[in-house]
Write a protein that holds these residues in place. Structure first.
Motif, PDB file in Angstrom:
ATOM      1  N   ILE A  24      45.891  40.025  43.414  1.00  0.00           N
ATOM      2  CA  ILE A  24      46.842  39.778  44.505  1.00  0.00           C
ATOM      3  C   ILE A  24      46.048  39.245  45.689  1.00  0.00           C
ATOM      4  O   ILE A  24      45.307  39.979  46.334  1.00  0.00           O
ATOM      5  N   LEU A  25      46.185  37.957  45.933  1.00  0.00           N
ATOM      6  CA  LEU A  25      45.448  37.303  47.012  1.00  0.00           C
ATOM      7  C   LEU A  25      46.243  37.503  48.303  1.00  0.00           C
ATOM      8  O   LEU A  25      47.230  36.820  48.561  1.00  0.00           O
ATOM      9  N   ASN A  26      45.799  38.466  49.104  1.00  0.00           N
ATOM     10  CA  ASN A  26      46.541  38.867  50.297  1.00  0.00           C
ATOM     11  C   ASN A  26      46.052  38.116  51.539  1.00  0.00           C
ATOM     12  O   ASN A  26      44.977  37.547  51.559  1.00  0.00           O
ATOM     13  N   CYS A  32      46.114  46.224  39.426  1.00  0.00           N
ATOM     14  CA  CYS A  32      46.473  45.171  40.374  1.00  0.00           C
ATOM     15  C   CYS A  32      45.508  45.251  41.551  1.00  0.00           C
ATOM     16  O   CYS A  32      45.517  46.225  42.308  1.00  0.00           O
ATOM     17  N   GLU A  33      44.672  44.235  41.676  1.00  0.00           N
ATOM     18  CA  GLU A  33      43.603  44.258  42.674  1.00  0.00           C
ATOM     19  C   GLU A  33      43.942  43.362  43.858  1.00  0.00           C
ATOM     20  O   GLU A  33      44.121  42.155  43.709  1.00  0.00           O
ATOM     21  N   LEU A  34      44.016  43.956  45.042  1.00  0.00           N
ATOM     22  CA  LEU A  34      44.201  43.172  46.254  1.00  0.00           C
ATOM     23  C   LEU A  34      42.856  42.653  46.747  1.00  0.00           C
ATOM     24  O   LEU A  34      41.881  43.398  46.790  1.00  0.00           O
ATOM     25  N   SER A  35      42.833  41.376  47.109  1.00  0.00           N
ATOM     26  CA  SER A  35      41.657  40.812  47.768  1.00  0.00           C
ATOM     27  C   SER A  35      42.121  40.082  49.019  1.00  0.00           C
ATOM     28  O   SER A  35      43.300  39.778  49.174  1.00  0.00           O
ATOM     29  N   ASP A  36      41.189  39.806  49.908  1.00  0.00           N
ATOM     30  CA  ASP A  36      41.476  39.130  51.166  1.00  0.00           C
ATOM     31  C   ASP A  36      41.262  37.632  50.959  1.00  0.00           C
ATOM     32  O   ASP A  36      40.155  37.206  50.622  1.00  0.00           O
ATOM     33  N   ALA A  37      42.301  36.841  51.180  1.00  0.00           N
ATOM     34  CA  ALA A  37      42.219  35.398  50.928  1.00  0.00           C
ATOM     35  C   ALA A  37      41.161  34.718  51.782  1.00  0.00           C
ATOM     36  O   ALA A  37      40.692  33.630  51.430  1.00  0.00           O
ATOM     37  N   ARG A  38      40.751  35.339  52.878  1.00  0.00           N
ATOM     38  CA  ARG A  38      39.718  34.742  53.729  1.00  0.00           C
ATOM     39  C   ARG A  38      38.328  34.926  53.150  1.00  0.00           C
ATOM     40  O   ARG A  38      37.412  34.158  53.435  1.00  0.00           O
ATOM     41  N   ILE A  39      38.169  35.972  52.310  1.00  0.00           N
ATOM     42  CA  ILE A  39      36.881  36.244  51.660  1.00  0.00           C
ATOM     43  C   ILE A  39      37.138  36.668  50.206  1.00  0.00           C
ATOM     44  O   ILE A  39      36.909  37.813  49.834  1.00  0.00           O
ATOM     45  N   PRO A  40      37.600  35.745  49.373  1.00  0.00           N
ATOM     46  CA  PRO A  40      37.973  36.113  48.000  1.00  0.00           C
ATOM     47  C   PRO A  40      36.835  36.690  47.162  1.00  0.00           C
ATOM     48  O   PRO A  40      37.090  37.443  46.218  1.00  0.00           O
ATOM     49  N   LEU A  41      35.593  36.362  47.493  1.00  0.00           N
ATOM     50  CA  LEU A  41      34.455  36.911  46.758  1.00  0.00           C
ATOM     51  C   LEU A  41      34.060  38.283  47.283  1.00  0.00           C
ATOM     52  O   LEU A  41      33.998  39.254  46.541  1.00  0.00           O
ATOM     53  N   HIS A  82      40.952  27.090  41.225  1.00  0.00           N
ATOM     54  CA  HIS A  82      39.902  27.794  40.480  1.00  0.00           C
ATOM     55  C   HIS A  82      40.482  28.912  39.617  1.00  0.00           C
ATOM     56  O   HIS A  82      40.140  29.043  38.431  1.00  0.00           O
ATOM     57  N   PHE A  83      41.364  29.734  40.191  1.00  0.00           N
ATOM     58  CA  PHE A  83      41.952  30.838  39.439  1.00  0.00           C
ATOM     59  C   PHE A  83      42.818  30.312  38.285  1.00  0.00           C
ATOM     60  O   PHE A  83      42.817  30.889  37.187  1.00  0.00           O
ATOM     61  N   ASN A  84      43.542  29.240  38.537  1.00  0.00           N
ATOM     62  CA  ASN A  84      44.356  28.656  37.459  1.00  0.00           C
ATOM     63  C   ASN A  84      43.485  28.157  36.318  1.00  0.00           C
ATOM     64  O   ASN A  84      43.783  28.397  35.138  1.00  0.00           O
ATOM     65  N   LEU A  85      42.394  27.461  36.642  1.00  0.00           N
ATOM     66  CA  LEU A  85      41.511  26.918  35.611  1.00  0.00           C
ATOM     67  C   LEU A  85      40.790  28.013  34.839  1.00  0.00           C
ATOM     68  O   LEU A  85      40.498  27.860  33.647  1.00  0.00           O
ATOM     69  N   SER A  86      40.501  29.129  35.521  1.00  0.00           N
ATOM     70  CA  SER A  86      39.780  30.230  34.863  1.00  0.00           C
ATOM     71  C   SER A  86      40.709  31.166  34.097  1.00  0.00           C
ATOM     72  O   SER A  86      40.241  32.094  33.434  1.00  0.00           O
ATOM     73  N   GLY A  87      42.020  30.925  34.181  1.00  0.00           N
ATOM     74  CA  GLY A  87      42.973  31.768  33.468  1.00  0.00           C
ATOM     75  C   GLY A  87      43.211  33.116  34.125  1.00  0.00           C
ATOM     76  O   GLY A  87      43.706  34.047  33.476  1.00  0.00           O
ATOM     77  N   THR A  88      42.896  33.229  35.401  1.00  0.00           N
ATOM     78  CA  THR A  88      43.101  34.482  36.130  1.00  0.00           C
ATOM     79  C   THR A  88      44.569  34.633  36.517  1.00  0.00           C
ATOM     80  O   THR A  88      45.152  33.725  37.111  1.00  0.00           O
ATOM     81  N   ALA A  89      45.161  35.751  36.163  1.00  0.00           N
ATOM     82  CA  ALA A  89      46.537  36.031  36.584  1.00  0.00           C
ATOM     83  C   ALA A  89      46.506  36.448  38.052  1.00  0.00           C
ATOM     84  O   ALA A  89      45.790  37.383  38.420  1.00  0.00           O
ATOM     85  N   PHE A  90      47.273  35.764  38.898  1.00  0.00           N
ATOM     86  CA  PHE A  90      47.221  36.063  40.318  1.00  0.00           C
ATOM     87  C   PHE A  90      48.530  35.665  40.996  1.00  0.00           C
ATOM     88  O   PHE A  90      49.324  34.877  40.463  1.00  0.00           O
ATOM     89  N   ILE A  91      48.738  36.229  42.167  1.00  0.00           N
ATOM     90  CA  ILE A  91      49.814  35.787  43.055  1.00  0.00           C
ATOM     91  C   ILE A  91      49.255  35.695  44.465  1.00  0.00           C
ATOM     92  O   ILE A  91      48.256  36.341  44.801  1.00  0.00           O
ATOM     93  N   GLU A  92      49.879  34.880  45.300  1.00  0.00           N
ATOM     94  CA  GLU A  92      49.503  34.747  46.702  1.00  0.00           C
ATOM     95  C   GLU A  92      50.546  35.475  47.544  1.00  0.00           C
ATOM     96  O   GLU A  92      51.745  35.255  47.376  1.00  0.00           O
ATOM     97  N   VAL A  93      50.079  36.314  48.466  1.00  0.00           N
ATOM     98  CA  VAL A  93      51.010  37.050  49.311  1.00  0.00           C
ATOM     99  C   VAL A  93      50.477  37.165  50.732  1.00  0.00           C
ATOM    100  O   VAL A  93      49.283  36.986  50.988  1.00  0.00           O
ATOM    101  N   ASP A  94      51.375  37.459  51.634  1.00  0.00           N
ATOM    102  CA  ASP A  94      51.025  37.940  52.964  1.00  0.00           C
ATOM    103  C   ASP A  94      51.790  39.241  53.138  1.00  0.00           C
ATOM    104  O   ASP A  94      52.984  39.227  53.457  1.00  0.00           O
ATOM    105  N   ALA A  95      51.115  40.345  52.886  1.00  0.00           N
ATOM    106  CA  ALA A  95      51.800  41.636  52.845  1.00  0.00           C
ATOM    107  C   ALA A  95      52.448  41.997  54.174  1.00  0.00           C
ATOM    108  O   ALA A  95      53.506  42.632  54.196  1.00  0.00           O
ATOM    109  N   LYS A  96      51.837  41.592  55.277  1.00  0.00           N
ATOM    110  CA  LYS A  96      52.380  41.968  56.579  1.00  0.00           C
ATOM    111  C   LYS A  96      53.772  41.385  56.799  1.00  0.00           C
ATOM    112  O   LYS A  96      54.687  42.071  57.261  1.00  0.00           O
TER     113      LYS A  96
END
Length: 272
Positions: free
Chosen positions: A47-49, A19-28, A65-79
Motif C-alpha cells: 500500500i503506497l501511502n 498488507c504493508e504500508l510504505s511512504d510514497a516519498r521514500i518507497p525504499l 517499476h512495481f507493475n513490471l516486477s509483478g508487485t501487487a500494490f495500490i496507491e492511496v492517501d490515507a489522510k
C-alpha cells in the motif's frame, strides 16, 4: 521493537495476507527489509501511502517499476481517503485462487489481513478510512499503536493492526536520514537541528525551487548549518539579539515537509 517483532512472528501465521504500508516519498527506506524473513511466502499487498505528498512524476516511475516486477500494490492517501476504497478489491484479487479453492470446498469465512509498516507511516489512519469509522488510534507521531487490534472492514474482511516496527540496524546514513525526515524516528531522540540541516541540503540538491519559493533561499553553496541559519532568519525565527532560532525553525521545517506545505517531494527515485 523486540516485542513488536515477536507479535508479528506470532500473528503472521494466523492471517491470509500481509498488507504493508510504505511512504510514497521514500518507497525504499519505508519498507522493513526484515519483513520477508518474518512472513515468509505469505501473500503480500503493498500500500503506497501519502501519494498526494509525493512528486507525481517520481511516483509514476515507481508504479511502472512495481507493475513490471509483478508487485501487487495500490496507491492511496490515507489522510484524505483517496484510493482506500480500492483496498478490499485488491486484497481479494491477490487471494482469488485461495478464495476460489475454499469456495469449492464449501468454506465461507472472513479474509484475515495483517497491516504492517514502520512507525508513523499512517497505518491507523488508513485502517480508519478503510473501516469508515474511528477503529484505530491515529497520531502524527510514531509509537501510538501499542497492541493487537482486530478491525472489521466489511462482512468478509478483518484487519489486524500492529505496532510500527523498525529494524535494529539502519544500513546507511541516507536511509536513517529519510526515516528521520518523515517522522518514523521520534524527534525527541534526534538532534533536530542536525536533521533539519541535512534535510535542507538534500532538498537544495533535488528541489531548490521549492526552497526558494517557501523560504526565500537562493544560495545553495552554503554549508548545511549555514543554510539552516539563513532559512530561519529569512522566515523571521529569531532569538534575542537577532540570532537565528534554528531549533524552533527546525521543528517547523520538518512539520511543514511532513504536512506537504513545502510542496510535493519525493526523496527516493529508482536510481537511489
Amino acid at each position: 521493537m523486540a516485542k513488536a517483532r515477536r507479535m508479528l512472528d506470532e500473528q503472521a501465521a494466523l492471517v491470509d495476507i500481509i498488507c504493508e504500508l510504505s511512504d510514497a516519498r521514500i518507497p525504499l527506506s519505508s519498507r522493513n527489509p526484515e519483513l520477508d524473513g518474518i512472513v515468509g511466502r505469505k501473500p503480500r499487498l503493498l500500500i503506497l501511502n501519502r501519494v498526494d505528498l509525493a512528486d507525481a512524476s517520481v511516483t509514476a516511475e515507481w508504479v511502472r517499476h512495481f507493475n513490471l516486477s509483478g508487485t501487487a500494490f495500490i496507491e492511496v492517501d490515507a489522510k484524505s481517503g483517496k484510493g482506500v476504497a480500492n483496498f478490499p478489491k485488491a486484497v481479494r484479487e491477490v487471494l482469488k485462487e485461495k478464495i476460489s479453492r475454499e469456495a469449492e470446498r464449501g468454506l465461507s469465512r472472513p479474509i484475515r489481513a495483517m497491516i504492517v509498516g514502520i512507525p508513523n507511516v499512517g497505518k491507523s489512519t488508513f485502517i480508519n478510512k478503510a473501516a469508515k469509522r474511528k477503529a484505530a488510534i491515529a497520531s502524527d507521531r510514531p509509537g501510538v499503536t501499542r497492541g493487537r487490534q482486530w478491525i472489521n472492514v466489511d462482512s468478509g474482511l478483518d484487519l489486524l493492526d500492529t505496532p510500527g516496527l523498525l529494524w535494529p540496524k539502519l544500513t546507511s546514513e541516507t536511509l536513517a536520514n529519510h526515516l528521520a525526515f518523515t517522522g518514523a524516528i521520534n524527534d525527541d531522540i534526534l538532534d533536530i537541528e542536525d536533521i533539519a540541516a541535512k534535510f535542507l541540503t538534500e532538498l537544495a540538491a533535488k528541489y531548490p525551487q521549492l526552497l526558494t519559493e517557501r523560504y526565500k533561499l537562493d544560495d545553495f553553496t552554503l554549508e548545511p548549518y549555514q543554510l539552516l541559519e539563513t532559512a530561519a532568519k529569512k522566515r523571521g525565527f529569531l532569538a534575542s539579539g537577532g540570532i537565528p532560532d534554528t531549533e524552533r525553525f527546525s521543528h517547523v521545517l520538518l512539520d511543514e515537509f511532513r504536512g506537504g506545505k513545502i510542496g510535493r517531494i519525493s526523496l527516493e527515485t529508482l536510481s537511489v
